[in-house]
Design an enzyme around this catalytic site. Structure first.
Site, PDB file in Angstrom:
ATOM      1  N   ARG A  27       0.822  -1.197   0.000  1.00 16.46           N
ATOM      2  CA  ARG A  27       0.000   0.000   0.000  1.00 16.46           C
ATOM      3  C   ARG A  27       0.864   1.257   0.000  1.00 16.46           C
ATOM      4  O   ARG A  27       0.514   2.272   0.611  1.00 16.46           O
ATOM      5  CB  ARG A  27      -0.943  -0.013   1.205  1.00 16.46           C
ATOM      6  CG  ARG A  27      -2.318   0.625   0.919  1.00 16.46           C
ATOM      7  CD  ARG A  27      -3.216   0.585   2.150  1.00 16.46           C
ATOM      8  NE  ARG A  27      -3.654  -0.765   2.444  1.00 16.46           N
ATOM      9  CZ  ARG A  27      -3.902  -1.221   3.675  1.00 16.46           C
ATOM     10  NH1 ARG A  27      -3.714  -0.445   4.716  1.00 16.46           N
ATOM     11  NH2 ARG A  27      -4.318  -2.460   3.862  1.00 16.46           N
ATOM     12  N   ARG A  31      -3.270   6.702   1.236  1.00 14.53           N
ATOM     13  CA  ARG A  31      -3.826   7.893   1.887  1.00 14.53           C
ATOM     14  C   ARG A  31      -2.849   8.627   2.800  1.00 14.53           C
ATOM     15  O   ARG A  31      -3.135   9.750   3.221  1.00 14.53           O
ATOM     16  CB  ARG A  31      -5.080   7.502   2.676  1.00 14.53           C
ATOM     17  CG  ARG A  31      -6.250   7.161   1.782  1.00 14.53           C
ATOM     18  CD  ARG A  31      -7.467   6.758   2.608  1.00 14.53           C
ATOM     19  NE  ARG A  31      -7.286   5.462   3.223  1.00 14.53           N
ATOM     20  CZ  ARG A  31      -8.143   4.925   4.091  1.00 14.53           C
ATOM     21  NH1 ARG A  31      -9.223   5.605   4.460  1.00 14.53           N
ATOM     22  NH2 ARG A  31      -7.920   3.723   4.597  1.00 14.53           N
ATOM     23  N   ARG A  40      -6.991  11.385  -5.716  1.00 14.14           N
ATOM     24  CA  ARG A  40      -8.242  10.654  -5.465  1.00 14.14           C
ATOM     25  C   ARG A  40      -9.430  11.612  -5.477  1.00 14.14           C
ATOM     26  O   ARG A  40     -10.499  11.279  -6.019  1.00 14.14           O
ATOM     27  CB  ARG A  40      -8.165   9.907  -4.135  1.00 14.14           C
ATOM     28  CG  ARG A  40      -9.438   9.147  -3.798  1.00 14.14           C
ATOM     29  CD  ARG A  40      -9.272   8.228  -2.624  1.00 14.14           C
ATOM     30  NE  ARG A  40     -10.546   7.657  -2.210  1.00 14.14           N
ATOM     31  CZ  ARG A  40     -10.674   6.688  -1.323  1.00 14.14           C
ATOM     32  NH1 ARG A  40      -9.610   6.181  -0.735  1.00 14.14           N
ATOM     33  NH2 ARG A  40     -11.867   6.215  -0.983  1.00 14.14           N
ATOM     34  N   ASP A  77      -7.041  -2.736  -6.881  1.00 12.10           N
ATOM     35  CA  ASP A  77      -7.651  -3.305  -5.684  1.00 12.10           C
ATOM     36  C   ASP A  77      -7.823  -4.800  -5.888  1.00 12.10           C
ATOM     37  O   ASP A  77      -7.996  -5.265  -7.033  1.00 12.10           O
ATOM     38  CB  ASP A  77      -9.007  -2.656  -5.413  1.00 12.10           C
ATOM     39  CG  ASP A  77      -9.540  -2.994  -4.030  1.00 12.10           C
ATOM     40  OD1 ASP A  77      -9.125  -2.331  -3.055  1.00 12.10           O
ATOM     41  OD2 ASP A  77     -10.333  -3.945  -3.912  1.00 12.10           O
ATOM     42  N   TYR A 154     -15.078 -11.910   0.767  1.00  8.08           N
ATOM     43  CA  TYR A 154     -15.851 -10.708   0.456  1.00  8.08           C
ATOM     44  C   TYR A 154     -17.113 -11.052  -0.339  1.00  8.08           C
ATOM     45  O   TYR A 154     -18.175 -10.453  -0.127  1.00  8.08           O
ATOM     46  CB  TYR A 154     -14.996  -9.737  -0.352  1.00  8.08           C
ATOM     47  CG  TYR A 154     -13.900  -9.071   0.449  1.00  8.08           C
ATOM     48  CD1 TYR A 154     -14.180  -7.967   1.254  1.00  8.08           C
ATOM     49  CD2 TYR A 154     -12.592  -9.526   0.402  1.00  8.08           C
ATOM     50  CE1 TYR A 154     -13.184  -7.338   1.990  1.00  8.08           C
ATOM     51  CE2 TYR A 154     -11.581  -8.912   1.133  1.00  8.08           C
ATOM     52  CZ  TYR A 154     -11.887  -7.827   1.924  1.00  8.08           C
ATOM     53  OH  TYR A 154     -10.899  -7.212   2.663  1.00  8.08           O
TER      54      TYR A 154
END
Length: 370
Positions: A27, A31, A40, A77, A154
């Site tokens: 990652r 962020r 973003r 992702d 998921y």
């Protein structure tokens, strides 16, 4: 494509000698970087960012402009595959991913299909090609996918952050149904990763984020077996051109990472992957002793160590490198975190991490006791 200017990461994965320990971060485009947040915001949403190749390229390269990292990783992702299966993926603010449709019944599983990487997932391949061109041989590009089990978590639960009671109930009550779901996922991941290799990915990583929630025995049957199958069917080489236009075959190394996978390290090291990623719960020295010369180790600083201070970051990085020891013998080491970097990480702490890895690992190689 031009010859790589920095191939340290690939050399380490292939078990070849390196001048220092290469480093990249899970990652690493995210962020914690203000420039990422700006891009973003411009994209409008996370999935729009993923599905716009030029923007995905932009954020992939952002950490490389700040830090002398040894690899880039495709910005995407792990849920792109179930999204392409038309399960209706969305990201809720503060809640993570959600699916409009879940996969829980015979009919749900029967409706699944393997997405065409050139069609439903073509935007990912466009991003890979765009990033390779923009990198211009600076460092290698890592492609990736989620493991069949992690994707299934998921798809069955419908969201992240659960106790996995629905998929575990399926596993115990209808193992045949879960195996059919995992079979489709395995074929989809294989096709997806091979398409990334064809598009330009120079190394491949499989993220088994939720493998560690499985009991012993169940892990081998419902997670590891499918990852082994994928590894056995990946394209082992891709053709690259040097600066003179001459083509040559380059091997495509693979990395397998199961969060919480320490109990199965021996089996992971024999999975067929070039490297095994380990989280922060395992001591590197003990891990190195267990795997011996069978594979490279990747890891394993606790991401929370980056929230402390520059001095403590340096101390923990040195501790991890010393634990592994000099990489002059054996299969080698790639430095990384034990999981993804926290959004609250000060970027200057990442600078300390990368500089310390390079500096201290060079010293270890020069030691007369190495």
């Amino acid at each position: 494509m031009l010859t790589l200017k920095n191939d340290t990461f690939l050399r380490a994965l292939r078990g070849q000698p390196t001048d220092y320990t290469p480093v990249w971060l899970m990652r690493q485009a995210g962020r914690y970087l203000p420039e990422y947040n700006a891009t973003r915001a411009r994209a409008g949403s996370f999935m729009a960012l993923c599905k716009t190749p030029e923007l995905a390229c932009e954020v992939t390269l952002q950490p490389l402009e700040r830090f002398p990292l040894d690899a880039a990783i495709l910005f995407s992702d792990i849920l792109t595959i179930p999204d392409a299966m038309r399960l209706g993926l969305s990201f809720q603010q503060g809640e993570g991913p959600r699916f409009e449709k879940t996969v829980r019944t015979e009919a749900d599983v029967k409706a699944l299909f393997v997405p065409d990487p050139a069609d439903e997932l073509g935007y990912v391949m466009d991003a890979v090609r765009t990033i390779r061109q923009a990198l211009d041989g600076r460092v290698p590009l890592i492609g990736f996918a989620g493991s069949p089990w992690t994707l299934a978590c998921y798809m069955v639960e419908g969201r992240g952050g659960t106790d996995f009671h629905t998929i575990k109930a399926m596993m115990y009550q209808r193992p045949d149904l879960l195996h059919r779901l995992l079979e489709v996922n395995a074929r989809a991941v294989t096709a997806y990763l091979n398409a990334q290799i064809e598009a330009g990915a120079q190394a491949i990583m499989i993220f088994d984020t939720w493998g560690g929630v499985l009991a012993d025995g169940m892990y081998q049957q419902f997670s590891l077996a499918y990852m082994r199958r994928i590894l056995g069917n990946l394209t082992p080489y891709r053709m690259e051109k040097d600066e003179h236009g001459n083509e040559h075959a380059e091997s495509v190394p693979t990395i397998l990472f199961t969060k919480g996978g320490a109990p199965w390290l021996d089996a992971l090291s024999r999975s067929g992957a070039n490297a095994v990623g380990i989280d922060w719960t395992m001591n590197l020295a003990k891990a190195r002793q267990r795997v011996g010369p069978t594979c490279v180790l990747q890891g394993n600083l606790d991401p929370m160590a980056l929230l402390t201070s520059p001095a403590q970051v340096r101390e923990q990085v040195v501790r991890a490198l010393d634990s592994y020891g000099a990489a002059n013998t054996g299969r080698g080491h790639v430095f990384n975190l034990g999981h993804g970097i926290s959004q609250f990480t000060p970027p200057e702490h990442v600078s300390v991490l990368v500089e310390t890895v390079h500096e201290h690992s060079r010293k270890l190689r020069q030691s007369p006791f190495a």
